[in-house]
Design an enzyme around this catalytic site. Sequence first.
Site, PDB file in Angstrom:
ATOM      1  N   ARG A 103      76.642  17.166  35.900  1.00 54.26           N
ATOM      2  CA  ARG A 103      76.255  18.384  36.640  1.00 54.26           C
ATOM      3  C   ARG A 103      76.760  18.204  38.061  1.00 54.26           C
ATOM      4  O   ARG A 103      76.326  17.295  38.774  1.00 54.26           O
ATOM      5  CB  ARG A 103      74.734  18.571  36.625  1.00 54.26           C
ATOM      6  CG  ARG A 103      74.271  19.637  37.617  1.00 54.26           C
ATOM      7  CD  ARG A 103      72.841  20.062  37.409  1.00 54.26           C
ATOM      8  NE  ARG A 103      72.708  20.897  36.244  1.00 54.26           N
ATOM      9  CZ  ARG A 103      71.639  21.652  35.970  1.00 54.26           C
ATOM     10  NH1 ARG A 103      70.610  21.655  36.790  1.00 54.26           N
ATOM     11  NH2 ARG A 103      71.595  22.389  34.886  1.00 54.26           N
ATOM     12  N   HIS A 130      78.173  27.378  33.117  1.00 54.24           N
ATOM     13  CA  HIS A 130      77.006  26.646  32.573  1.00 54.24           C
ATOM     14  C   HIS A 130      76.976  26.849  31.046  1.00 54.24           C
ATOM     15  O   HIS A 130      76.084  27.502  30.506  1.00 54.24           O
ATOM     16  CB  HIS A 130      75.728  27.176  33.236  1.00 54.24           C
ATOM     17  CG  HIS A 130      74.533  26.300  33.045  1.00 54.24           C
ATOM     18  ND1 HIS A 130      74.586  25.066  32.416  1.00 54.24           N
ATOM     19  CD2 HIS A 130      73.223  26.471  33.394  1.00 54.24           C
ATOM     20  CE1 HIS A 130      73.377  24.536  32.407  1.00 54.24           C
ATOM     21  NE2 HIS A 130      72.528  25.358  32.979  1.00 54.24           N
ATOM     22  N   GLN A 133      73.839  25.987  28.654  1.00 53.27           N
ATOM     23  CA  GLN A 133      72.744  26.956  28.714  1.00 53.27           C
ATOM     24  C   GLN A 133      73.076  28.187  27.870  1.00 53.27           C
ATOM     25  O   GLN A 133      72.230  28.676  27.108  1.00 53.27           O
ATOM     26  CB  GLN A 133      72.482  27.376  30.165  1.00 53.27           C
ATOM     27  CG  GLN A 133      71.369  28.397  30.280  1.00 53.27           C
ATOM     28  CD  GLN A 133      70.018  27.840  29.863  1.00 53.27           C
ATOM     29  OE1 GLN A 133      69.575  26.847  30.406  1.00 53.27           O
ATOM     30  NE2 GLN A 133      69.367  28.473  28.899  1.00 53.27           N
ATOM     31  N   ASP A 221      69.488  35.872  36.197  1.00 55.16           N
ATOM     32  CA  ASP A 221      69.372  34.524  36.785  1.00 55.16           C
ATOM     33  C   ASP A 221      68.996  34.699  38.257  1.00 55.16           C
ATOM     34  O   ASP A 221      69.012  35.822  38.781  1.00 55.16           O
ATOM     35  CB  ASP A 221      70.726  33.798  36.631  1.00 55.16           C
ATOM     36  CG  ASP A 221      70.688  32.327  37.018  1.00 55.16           C
ATOM     37  OD1 ASP A 221      69.579  31.776  37.208  1.00 55.16           O
ATOM     38  OD2 ASP A 221      71.780  31.722  37.155  1.00 55.16           O
ATOM     39  N   CYS A 261      67.698  31.634  32.144  1.00 56.49           N
ATOM     40  CA  CYS A 261      67.971  30.198  31.962  1.00 56.49           C
ATOM     41  C   CYS A 261      66.894  29.321  32.592  1.00 56.49           C
ATOM     42  O   CYS A 261      66.743  28.177  32.205  1.00 56.49           O
ATOM     43  CB  CYS A 261      69.349  29.866  32.521  1.00 56.49           C
ATOM     44  SG  CYS A 261      69.518  30.124  34.294  1.00 56.49           S
ATOM     45  N   ARG A 289      67.881  24.379  24.293  1.00 58.58           N
ATOM     46  CA  ARG A 289      68.775  23.444  24.987  1.00 58.58           C
ATOM     47  C   ARG A 289      68.827  22.124  24.225  1.00 58.58           C
ATOM     48  O   ARG A 289      69.892  21.527  24.044  1.00 58.58           O
ATOM     49  CB  ARG A 289      68.286  23.179  26.433  1.00 58.58           C
ATOM     50  CG  ARG A 289      68.399  24.354  27.388  1.00 58.58           C
ATOM     51  CD  ARG A 289      69.831  24.729  27.686  1.00 58.58           C
ATOM     52  NE  ARG A 289      70.597  23.647  28.294  1.00 58.58           N
ATOM     53  CZ  ARG A 289      70.597  23.364  29.601  1.00 58.58           C
ATOM     54  NH1 ARG A 289      69.906  24.098  30.445  1.00 58.58           N
ATOM     55  NH2 ARG A 289      71.331  22.368  30.075  1.00 58.58           N
TER      56      ARG A 289
HETATM   57  N1  NVA Z   1      72.776  29.796  38.571  1.00 59.91           N
HETATM   58  C1  NVA Z   1      71.802  28.738  38.650  1.00 59.91           C
HETATM   59  C2  NVA Z   1      71.502  28.191  37.300  1.00 59.91           C
HETATM   60  C3  NVA Z   1      70.445  27.117  37.281  1.00 59.91           C
HETATM   61  C4  NVA Z   1      70.193  26.553  35.934  1.00 59.91           C
HETATM   62  C5  NVA Z   1      72.331  27.656  39.570  1.00 59.91           C
HETATM   63  O1  NVA Z   1      73.518  27.322  39.497  1.00 59.91           O
HETATM   64  O2  NVA Z   1      71.549  27.141  40.371  1.00 59.91           O
HETATM   65  N1   CP Z   2      68.526  26.049  33.027  1.00 61.34           N
HETATM   66  C1   CP Z   2      68.779  24.835  33.522  1.00 61.34           C
HETATM   67  O1   CP Z   2      69.895  24.342  33.467  1.00 61.34           O
HETATM   68  O2   CP Z   2      67.695  24.218  34.054  1.00 61.34           O
HETATM   69  P1   CP Z   2      67.686  22.899  34.938  1.00 61.34           P
HETATM   70  O3   CP Z   2      68.346  23.237  36.253  1.00 61.34           O
HETATM   71  O4   CP Z   2      66.229  22.580  35.103  1.00 61.34           O
HETATM   72  O5   CP Z   2      68.427  21.820  34.225  1.00 61.34           O
END
Ligand code: NVA
Ligand code: CP
Length: 304
Positions: A103, A130, A133, A221, A261, A289
Amino acid sequence: MPRHFLRFTDYSQAELLALLELAADLKTRRGRGEPHRLLEGKTLAMLFEKSSTRTRVSFEVGMFELGGHALFLSPRDTQIGRGEPVQDTARVLSRYVSAVMVRTFGQDTLEELARWSSVPVINGLTDLLHPCQVMADLQTVLEHRPGAEGLKVAWVGDGNNMAHSWIEAAQVLGFALRLACPEGYRPAEEILGPARAAGADVEVVSDPREAAAGAHVVTTDVWASMGQEGEKEARERAFAGYCVDRRVMAEAAPEAIFLHCLPAHRGEEVSEEVFEGPQSAVWDEAENRLHVQKAILVTLLRGG
Ligand code: NVA
Ligand code: CP
């Protein structure tokens, strides 16, 4: 099957559907309490440059349930945080572990890691995409509505990493996707352009209710993603009117589900009523997930 899991467009429709079928099978087996230690002796390095609850826990528990082991690595206590190059990290990790989940911020960092890694690399979220997800989201959709044929999905809000992965999913799987985004926050042309060129049924509009009309899935989101905390106030102004509330859901098909998500900000991108309401499938979505990532791991490490 591709060697890594970085984005949907690396996969064919048949390959994605096979992953989703395996995810459903693993979910059934787990539900019955049947052991499925398919990755005995395998290890997964999980490299996190951003916060996480679901991704970390679902990958770690997933590896445990498959008979393997997962290691949590953060920049705070590894040499990555002190500037060790990605290409060196990739080659070193490849000598120890069976796969790497990452990540990070830039898609280029993920791709660089994949280029130098001799073991499979999985995208656990970048600024651009992502896919893990959206795989869980697709599993949830298929639980409610078998088959992607005739499926219509509405995205409301930011044209962000989640929106981009939905666009790539629509491109590969062939369902209709309508995105309602404010001016200045539309999906990136680097994602939309190739999707349109490939003939994807993807359209960007301004009005959330227009996007939701007749949709089987309404999803959204947060307005400010990780790394955009400094833009919070400007984004709150830009996204006023982009809340998935009762009025937006009323435009969707009567059997429509709501997906998010998570983490969610009630009263911003979604109303409390919709989030906690009967159409919300967010807890199944979060659970999936686990199953879908186990399917990805098994497929990458054992060939399915
Ligand atoms: N769009 C959000 C998704 C989190 C799971 C982010 O990138 O923070
Ligand atoms: N939806 C998701 O990826 O959650 P986290 O940021 O908690 O991993």
